[in-house]
Scaffold this motif. Structure first.
Motif, short mmCIF file in Angstrom:
data_model
loop_
_atom_site.label_atom_id
_atom_site.label_comp_id
_atom_site.label_asym_id
_atom_site.label_seq_id
_atom_site.Cartn_x
_atom_site.Cartn_y
_atom_site.Cartn_z
N ARG A 1 112.42 -99.32 -23.51
CA ARG A 1 112.59 -98.05 -24.22
C ARG A 1 111.52 -97.04 -23.86
O ARG A 1 111.80 -95.85 -23.76
CB ARG A 1 112.63 -98.31 -25.73
N ALA A 2 110.29 -97.50 -23.63
CA ALA A 2 109.20 -96.59 -23.25
C ALA A 2 109.41 -96.02 -21.85
O ALA A 2 108.98 -94.89 -21.56
CB ALA A 2 107.85 -97.31 -23.32
N THR A 3 110.06 -96.77 -20.98
CA THR A 3 110.22 -96.35 -19.58
C THR A 3 111.59 -95.74 -19.31
O THR A 3 111.68 -94.70 -18.65
CB THR A 3 110.03 -97.57 -18.64
N ILE A 4 112.63 -96.34 -19.82
CA ILE A 4 114.01 -95.91 -19.55
C ILE A 4 114.54 -95.05 -20.69
O ILE A 4 115.32 -94.13 -20.48
CB ILE A 4 114.95 -97.12 -19.33
N GLY A 5 114.12 -95.33 -21.91
CA GLY A 5 114.63 -94.62 -23.07
C GLY A 5 115.76 -95.40 -23.71
O GLY A 5 115.89 -96.61 -23.53
N ALA A 6 116.63 -94.68 -24.43
CA ALA A 6 117.75 -95.31 -25.13
C ALA A 6 119.01 -95.22 -24.29
O ALA A 6 120.08 -94.91 -24.79
CB ALA A 6 117.94 -94.65 -26.49
N HIS A 7 118.88 -95.46 -23.01
CA HIS A 7 120.01 -95.43 -22.07
C HIS A 7 120.27 -96.86 -21.62
O HIS A 7 119.37 -97.51 -21.08
CB HIS A 7 119.67 -94.54 -20.88
N TYR A 8 121.47 -97.35 -21.86
CA TYR A 8 121.77 -98.75 -21.57
C TYR A 8 122.98 -98.84 -20.63
O TYR A 8 124.11 -98.82 -21.08
CB TYR A 8 122.02 -99.53 -22.87
N VAL B 1 130.79 -94.75 -20.80
CA VAL B 1 130.74 -96.18 -21.09
C VAL B 1 132.17 -96.68 -21.24
O VAL B 1 133.01 -96.03 -21.87
CB VAL B 1 129.93 -96.44 -22.38
N VAL B 2 132.46 -97.83 -20.66
CA VAL B 2 133.79 -98.43 -20.73
C VAL B 2 133.68 -99.73 -21.52
O VAL B 2 132.81 -100.55 -21.25
CB VAL B 2 134.32 -98.73 -19.30
N ARG B 3 134.60 -99.89 -22.51
CA ARG B 3 134.63 -101.12 -23.30
C ARG B 3 136.09 -101.45 -23.59
O ARG B 3 136.83 -100.62 -24.10
CB ARG B 3 133.85 -100.92 -24.60
N PRO B 4 136.52 -102.65 -23.24
CA PRO B 4 137.90 -103.03 -23.53
C PRO B 4 138.20 -102.95 -25.03
O PRO B 4 137.33 -103.23 -25.87
CB PRO B 4 137.98 -104.48 -23.04
N GLU B 5 139.42 -102.57 -25.37
CA GLU B 5 139.84 -102.48 -26.76
C GLU B 5 139.57 -103.80 -27.48
O GLU B 5 139.81 -104.88 -26.93
CB GLU B 5 141.34 -102.16 -26.85
N GLY B 6 139.05 -103.72 -28.68
CA GLY B 6 138.81 -104.89 -29.50
C GLY B 6 137.47 -105.57 -29.27
O GLY B 6 137.07 -106.42 -30.06
N TRP B 7 136.79 -105.23 -28.16
CA TRP B 7 135.48 -105.83 -27.91
C TRP B 7 134.43 -105.15 -28.78
O TRP B 7 134.46 -103.93 -28.98
CB TRP B 7 135.08 -105.65 -26.45
N PRO B 8 133.47 -105.92 -29.31
CA PRO B 8 132.40 -105.29 -30.10
C PRO B 8 131.46 -104.50 -29.20
O PRO B 8 131.35 -104.75 -28.00
CB PRO B 8 131.67 -106.49 -30.71
N ARG B 9 130.79 -103.53 -29.79
CA ARG B 9 129.81 -102.74 -29.05
C ARG B 9 128.65 -103.65 -28.67
O ARG B 9 128.06 -104.31 -29.52
CB ARG B 9 129.30 -101.60 -29.91
N PRO B 10 128.31 -103.71 -27.36
CA PRO B 10 127.19 -104.57 -26.95
C PRO B 10 125.85 -103.97 -27.36
O PRO B 10 125.76 -102.76 -27.61
CB PRO B 10 127.34 -104.63 -25.43
N HIS B 11 124.84 -104.80 -27.43
CA HIS B 11 123.50 -104.34 -27.81
C HIS B 11 122.58 -104.44 -26.60
O HIS B 11 122.38 -105.52 -26.06
CB HIS B 11 122.95 -105.19 -28.96
#
Length: 142
Positions: free
Chosen positions: A107-114, A14-24
Motif C-alpha cells: 500500500r505504501a508503494t503501489i497504493g490501493a490498486h490491485y 476489473v473483470v469478475r465472473p458473475e456470482g464470484w465474490p469480490r477478491p481481497h
C-alpha cells in the motif's frame, strides 16, 4: 461476466465472473488498452549496487516493489497502470508470516490498486539471497 472501472486506473477495467465474490488484495482479471510495459522480475536488492541490505522477507519484498515502481516511472507509467503482478517466493511460510508487513509495504508503494496477481512458490531464485521476485505488466494509456 461483470466489468467495472478499476478505482485507481484511468483505462483499466476489473473483470469478475458473475456470482464470484469480490477478491481481497487482487483482481480476478483486468481489461486495458494502451502501450504494454513488461517488467522483468525485480528482486529485493539495490539495483545499482546489486547488493542486499537485508534477509528479511518483508523488507526484500518492499525493495522489490520499489524496484518495480522505478521501472514503471522510467517507462512513463505509474503503479495505477499495473494490470498484472506475478510473485515468485522461495518460502511459503515466510510469505504467509509476513503478509501484514507485505500488505503495508504494498500500500505504501503501489497504493490501493490491485491488479490481477499470482503467487508462485519456487525452489529458489537465480540470486541466492533473493527471497522474492516480482514480475509486472503495465498498460499505459496511448
Amino acid at each position: 461476466m461483470s466489468v467495472e472501472r478499476a478505482a485507481s486506473s484511468v483505462e483499466g477495467r476489473v473483470v469478475r465472473p458473475e456470482g464470484w465474490p469480490r477478491p481481497h488484495g487482487y483482481a480476478d482479471g483486468v481489461v486495458a488498452e494502451g502501450r504494454v510495459l513488461s517488467i522483468s522480475g525485480q528482486i529485493g536488492w539495490d539495483p545499482v549496487t546489486c547488493t542486499f541490505a537485508t534477509d528479511d522477507f518483508a523488507e526484500q519484498t518492499a525493495q522489490a516493489l520499489r524496484n518495480v515502481v522505478a521501472v514503471l516511472r522510467a517507462g512513463g507509467a505509474g503503479p495505477e497502470h499495473l494490470v498484472r503482478l506475478t510473485w515468485y517466493v522461495t518460502d511459503r511460510a515466510a510469505y504467509v508470516a509476513a503478509r501484514r508487513a507485505i500488505g503495508a509495504a504494498y500500500r505504501a508503494t503501489i497504493g490501493a490498486h490491485y491488479p490481477a496477481m499470482s503467487v508462485v512458490v519456487v525452489a529458489g531464485l537465480l540470486e541466492e539471497r533473493a527471497l522474492v521476485e516480482i514480475e509486472a505488466t503495465a498498460v499505459v494509456p496511448a
